[in-house]
Design a protein around this motif. Structure first.
Motif, mmCIF file in Angstrom:
data_model
loop_
_atom_site.group_PDB
_atom_site.id
_atom_site.type_symbol
_atom_site.label_atom_id
_atom_site.label_comp_id
_atom_site.label_asym_id
_atom_site.label_seq_id
_atom_site.Cartn_x
_atom_site.Cartn_y
_atom_site.Cartn_z
ATOM 1 N N ILE A 81 21.828 18.678 6.392
ATOM 2 C CA ILE A 81 22.295 17.197 7.444
ATOM 3 C C ILE A 81 22.619 17.735 8.601
ATOM 4 O O ILE A 81 23.077 18.783 9.231
ATOM 5 N N SER A 82 22.273 16.820 9.688
ATOM 6 C CA SER A 82 22.414 16.722 11.312
ATOM 7 C C SER A 82 22.244 14.849 11.624
ATOM 8 O O SER A 82 22.495 14.563 10.382
ATOM 9 N N LYS A 83 23.018 15.358 12.773
ATOM 10 C CA LYS A 83 22.447 14.131 13.163
ATOM 11 C C LYS A 83 21.028 14.321 14.362
ATOM 12 O O LYS A 83 20.451 15.140 14.672
ATOM 13 N N SER A 84 20.238 12.860 13.769
ATOM 14 C CA SER A 84 18.948 13.194 14.375
ATOM 15 C C SER A 84 18.253 12.685 15.943
ATOM 16 O O SER A 84 19.025 11.978 16.229
ATOM 17 N N PRO A 85 17.589 13.926 15.917
ATOM 18 C CA PRO A 85 17.591 13.971 17.441
ATOM 19 C C PRO A 85 16.673 12.286 17.740
ATOM 20 O O PRO A 85 16.200 11.604 18.427
ATOM 21 N N LEU A 86 15.910 11.501 16.789
ATOM 22 C CA LEU A 86 14.733 10.869 16.281
ATOM 23 C C LEU A 86 15.797 8.957 16.481
ATOM 24 O O LEU A 86 15.364 8.462 17.575
ATOM 25 N N THR A 87 17.090 9.293 15.844
ATOM 26 C CA THR A 87 17.564 8.063 15.858
ATOM 27 C C THR A 87 19.159 8.473 16.418
ATOM 28 O O THR A 87 19.363 7.222 17.410
ATOM 29 N N GLY A 88 19.214 8.945 16.325
ATOM 30 C CA GLY A 88 20.563 9.395 17.513
ATOM 31 C C GLY A 88 21.987 9.217 16.278
ATOM 32 O O GLY A 88 23.082 8.959 16.877
ATOM 33 N N ILE A 89 21.277 9.212 15.256
ATOM 34 C CA ILE A 89 22.327 8.880 13.994
ATOM 35 C C ILE A 89 22.438 9.986 12.983
ATOM 36 O O ILE A 89 22.702 11.005 13.574
ATOM 37 N N TYR A 90 22.472 9.561 11.488
ATOM 38 C CA TYR A 90 22.622 10.245 10.321
ATOM 39 C C TYR A 90 20.840 11.483 9.921
ATOM 40 O O TYR A 90 20.527 10.230 10.361
ATOM 41 N N ALA A 91 20.856 12.208 9.474
ATOM 42 C CA ALA A 91 19.058 12.576 8.951
ATOM 43 C C ALA A 91 19.764 13.933 8.502
ATOM 44 O O ALA A 91 20.829 14.635 8.379
ATOM 45 N N ASP A 92 19.338 14.038 7.169
ATOM 46 C CA ASP A 92 19.527 15.060 6.224
ATOM 47 C C ASP A 92 17.868 14.778 5.794
ATOM 48 O O ASP A 92 16.974 14.055 5.662
ATOM 49 N N SER A 93 17.838 15.654 4.988
ATOM 50 C CA SER A 93 16.529 16.686 4.391
ATOM 51 C C SER A 93 16.713 16.962 2.813
ATOM 52 O O SER A 93 17.913 18.319 3.074
ATOM 53 N N PHE A 94 15.785 17.237 2.126
ATOM 54 C CA PHE A 94 16.674 18.076 1.107
ATOM 55 C C PHE A 94 15.424 19.122 0.120
ATOM 56 O O PHE A 94 14.257 18.688 1.046
#
Length: 175
Positions: A81-94
């Motif tokens: 989980i981190s801040k997304s460079p694409l959206t500038g919001i939240y990103a998660d990957s499983f």
């Protein structure tokens, strides 16, 4: 003790080459279920408003859920989980496999990474022993070689590794 949890969060500051362990907040896991839930809350609380997704101040969180490491189908999942460079919001990957359960077996529900190291390093977790080790000999190698080298360096074929490989390809003549 909170059932289903390791009851600790591991904080890693790569800039300072420092690690610290803190108890898991029971209210956090009651209000934000699972690795995705409390990982998102941790990110929200820890990241300063407007932090650049590529800056060392952006946190990278590895989080497990209450079923990680138990004999429940698909329970070997863990989240990045981190801040997304694409959206500038939240990103998660499983991801799945042995790494998530091993994090839980070591007693951690989340690993919160911040900062940036000037030199290549890797995080070594062996239950309660946590170290930031030199990775210059691993730099630029593909993930399978990184995993094999770490297993050989520590004389343990059962080590579980989560790693990335950044490949650089030169631009085509048309670029």
């Amino acid at each position: 003790m909170i059932p289903g949890y390791g009851n600790k969060i591991l904080y890693v500051n790569l800039s300072e080459k420092r690690v610290k362990k803190e108890p898991l907040d029971e209210d956090l896991v009651k209000r934000f279920l699972g690795g995705r839930g409390f990982g998102a809350k941790l990110l929200y609380d820890l990241n300063k408003p407007g932090v650049d997704p590529f800056s060392p101040e952006n946190h990278l969180i590895v989080a497990t859920g209450p079923f990680t490491g138990v004999f429940v189908p698909k329970s070997n999942k863990y989240a990045f989980i981190s801040k997304s460079p694409l959206t500038g919001i939240y990103a998660d990957s499983f991801a799945g496999g042995h790494f998530g359960p091993e994090v839980k077996f070591a007693g951690y529900d989340a690993i919160v990474i911040t900062g940036a190291s000037k030199d290549p390093v890797y995080l070594w977790i062996n239950d309660d022993e946590v170290k930031i080790l030199d990775a210059s000999h691993l730099w630029g190698r593909p993930v399978n070689e990184v995993e094999e080298t770490i297993k050989k360096d520590h004389s343990d074929r059962n080590i579980r590794v989560a790693s990335i490989c950044l490949l650089y390809t030169s631009p085509s003549p048309r670029d």
